[in-house]
Design an enzyme around this catalytic site. Structure first.
Site, mmCIF file in Angstrom:
data_model
loop_
_atom_site.group_PDB
_atom_site.id
_atom_site.type_symbol
_atom_site.label_atom_id
_atom_site.label_comp_id
_atom_site.label_asym_id
_atom_site.label_seq_id
_atom_site.Cartn_x
_atom_site.Cartn_y
_atom_site.Cartn_z
ATOM 1 N N GLU A 114 68.162 -27.860 88.553
ATOM 2 C CA GLU A 114 67.777 -27.997 87.153
ATOM 3 C C GLU A 114 68.871 -27.480 86.217
ATOM 4 O O GLU A 114 69.367 -26.357 86.372
ATOM 5 C CB GLU A 114 66.472 -27.222 86.900
ATOM 6 N N THR A 145 65.943 -34.518 83.097
ATOM 7 C CA THR A 145 65.685 -34.450 84.537
ATOM 8 C C THR A 145 65.334 -35.818 85.110
ATOM 9 O O THR A 145 65.805 -36.187 86.191
ATOM 10 C CB THR A 145 64.551 -33.448 84.825
ATOM 11 N N HIS A 195 65.398 -22.886 83.880
ATOM 12 C CA HIS A 195 64.770 -23.614 82.774
ATOM 13 C C HIS A 195 64.135 -22.585 81.854
ATOM 14 O O HIS A 195 63.553 -21.613 82.323
ATOM 15 C CB HIS A 195 63.703 -24.570 83.334
ATOM 16 N N ASP A 215 70.872 -32.031 88.106
ATOM 17 C CA ASP A 215 70.198 -33.205 87.527
ATOM 18 C C ASP A 215 70.855 -33.607 86.212
ATOM 19 O O ASP A 215 71.005 -34.782 85.901
ATOM 20 C CB ASP A 215 68.698 -32.939 87.347
ATOM 21 N N HIS A 216 71.289 -32.607 85.430
ATOM 22 C CA HIS A 216 71.986 -32.851 84.165
ATOM 23 C C HIS A 216 72.574 -31.531 83.700
ATOM 24 O O HIS A 216 72.356 -30.483 84.332
ATOM 25 C CB HIS A 216 71.041 -33.427 83.106
#
Length: 554
Positions: free
Chosen positions: A188, A228, A346, A399-400
């Site tokens: 994440e 995501t 996150h 994911d990014h």
């Protein structure tokens, strides 16, 4: 009147925090947040001092309301005449009509080259409306196109051997297939600049820094998007990021040709592991609809959870669950493919205390990064003790990036992510330095495993001699192609912009790990690159629209 004032002030506060998180006014992310209210409201409650903020908000709103009522008391005590009511109504509708004309037309004046300038002058509520309206963008209606035969002819120059107005082609290896277990870990919000090799000196990724020295590292890889679901789409469908919603969140998201379907065809057990509730972002519907078995927070027994926040169980708890699952799978005698999506890095960035040198309740992004790194170290430490470890390939990718905000529409450093393949004794440690996309990672793995299969992927094996370096990056409406040191961006209303990429080297960093570029608007259009960009995005939209990206039946 009080509620009206609260609404205006509440919107201003929301815009401030949204800007603080994403560097833009309301956009498609804000629209998505309305759907998943449980996670979003929970995230806000855990991340910000909500009670003091709202206490202050109500206090200020009460004071403003008092003065408004006091100054307009005459209109309450003395009812206006019919003529006065008509005058007031006329003035109201006149101003309302002017605003309906002025807001969208003034929005057209947001044409500065610096995105921050455009965002600061934008109307947040109008931006929210536009994002809602554009949740499903028809490529053929809004973007520049080419004739079908021409566009597939151009694509065939990028992806050799495709046939019949599709991306179908036969992948044939000269060597025997290798059916090793595969564990794909998508991390994440993990930007490249968190790692030491890209210039970070905070030592927040000590384990991954070390693992990179033992892995095949793709140092010049770009994420497809900044959400995501885009990352999941990229490594699962190996498809360019089409306009509007990710395929993961669309109604027509099932029975697609995917990495999972390739593994299924080879007799693998296929699972998606997620520490939160897979209902979020439509992950459950997408993965189950594409023949993945799902293990998420609902699969945990109460005693298996040592720590959780609104996003799910901490990564360490998922580590323990993953090892347990893989041990069970290994006993079946069939190879397994497990895709694990982490959650701890996150906001609100909370995790168990006394694990790393940053307290778990400090709500620090650096802490979230370092704790995830710590959890990954624990996973590999436990995995190395299992009998299946030597027969397993580990693929690790973000994911990014952690942030998508920049001075340009598609700032390159906000799409650069770490990626590596680790398999001691099977994959030699090396830096692969050519430009590549997130959609290429899994086809490259299939190449290492010598898989023979009928492919529909846009992603390619970058270790194959036919591969032509390029990367595909996008927001929900700006579609970009990086190639030949030029960034080409396709936007709605058939707009095209191109930027020359000028490296801004940072001292002490290897050439293949340099992140920063100036994006200089080009005076002369490179029509060949514009056509290449169209070929990728138009054909991706075409195969989805015509259902030519479906998987084979098992």
């Amino acid at each position: 009147m009080f509620l009206y004032v609260v609404l205006i002030l509440q919107n201003a506060i929301s815009e401030y925090f949204f800007w603080n998180e994403f560097g833009v006014k309301y956009n498609f992310i804000a629209v998505n947040y309305l759907v998943y209210t449980n996670e979003v409201i929970g995230n806000i409650m855990e991340s910000y001092p909500v009670i003091p903020i709202f206490t202050t908000l109500f206090l200020i709103a009460g004071i403003i309301t008092y003065f408004i009522i006091k100054r307009s008391k005459i209109y309450i005590e003395k009812i206006p005449s019919v003529f006065e009511k008509i005058q007031i109504t006329f003035i109201y509708f006149l101003l309302f009509s002017i605003s309906l004309w002025a807001v969208p037309n003034l929005a057209k004046a947001e044409n500065a080259t610096n995105v921050f300038t455009n965002e600061l002058q934008a109307n947040g509520i109008y931006r929210f409306y536009l994002a809602y309206e554009n949740s499903e963008l028809d490529y053929f209606k809004f973007y520049k196109t080419l004739p079908e035969n021409k566009v597939y002819e151009l694509l065939a120059r990028q992806i050799p051997h495709i046939i019949n107005f599709s991306t179908a082609r036969q992948i044939q290896s000269k060597s025997a297939e290798i059916h090793k277990n595969v564990v794909l870990i998508t991390i994440e919000s993990y930007s490249a600049d968190f790692m030491k090799m890209y210039g970070n000196d905070k030592n927040i990724t000590p384990f991954l820094d070390d693992l990179a020295t033992k892995s095949l590292v793709f140092t010049n890889l770009y994420a497809s998007g900044n959400r995501t679901v885009r990352g999941l789409e990229a490594v699962t469908l190996c498809l360019p990021p089409t306009a509007g919603e990710s395929v993961v969140k669309r109604k027509d998201n099932k029975h697609k040709f995917s990495t999972g379907s390739v593994f299924k065809s080879k007799g693998y057990q296929v699972k998606y592991l997620y520490g939160g509730d897979a209902f979020f972002d439509n992950m459950e519907d997408f993965f189950s609809g594409n023949n993945y078995n799902i293990v998420d927070k609902k699969s945990f027994q109460p005693e298996e959870i040592t720590f959780s926040n609104i996003w799910g169980v901490c990564d360490e708890d998922m580590v323990n669950k993953a090892i347990q699952i893989m041990n069970t799978e290994a006993q079946s005698g069939k190879p397994f493919f497990n895709h694990w999506m982490t959650v701890s890095n996150h906001r609100p960035f909370t995790y168990p205390n006394n694990k790393i040198d940053i307290p778990g309740d400090a709500k620090s992004r650096d802490g979230g990064v370092k704790y995830t790194d710590y959890a990954l170290k624990k996973f590999f430490s436990m995995a190395q003790k299992q009998p299946w470890f030597k027969n397993t390939v580990f693929v690790i990718v973000a994911d990014h990036c952690a942030s998508s905000a920049g001075k340009t529409k598609l700032p390159l450093d906000k799409y650069r992510i770490p990626a590596m393949i680790y398999a001691p004794g099977f994959v030699k440690p090396k830096h692969y330095i050519q430009l590549m996309s997130q959609i290429d990672l899994m086809p490259t793995l299939f190449g290492l495993l010598n898989f023979n299969y009928q492919s529909k992927f846009f992603g390619q094996d970058v270790l194959n001699k036919d591969y032509k370096p390029r990367a595909l990056i996008a927001t929900y409406q700006d579609l970009g192609l990086i190639k030949d040191n030029v960034l080409t961006i396709l936007s709605p209303k058939q707009q095209v912009k191109q930027y020359e990429l000028i490296l801004k080297p940072k001292e002490g960093i290897e050439a293949d790990c340099q992140l920063y570029y100036d994006e200089k608007p080009m005076k002369k259009e490179r029509i060949d690159l514009v056509n290449d960009a169209i070929s990728f995005y138009q054909t991706a939209s075409d195969v989805l629209k015509k259902k030519k990206y479906e998987r084979q039946k098992f």
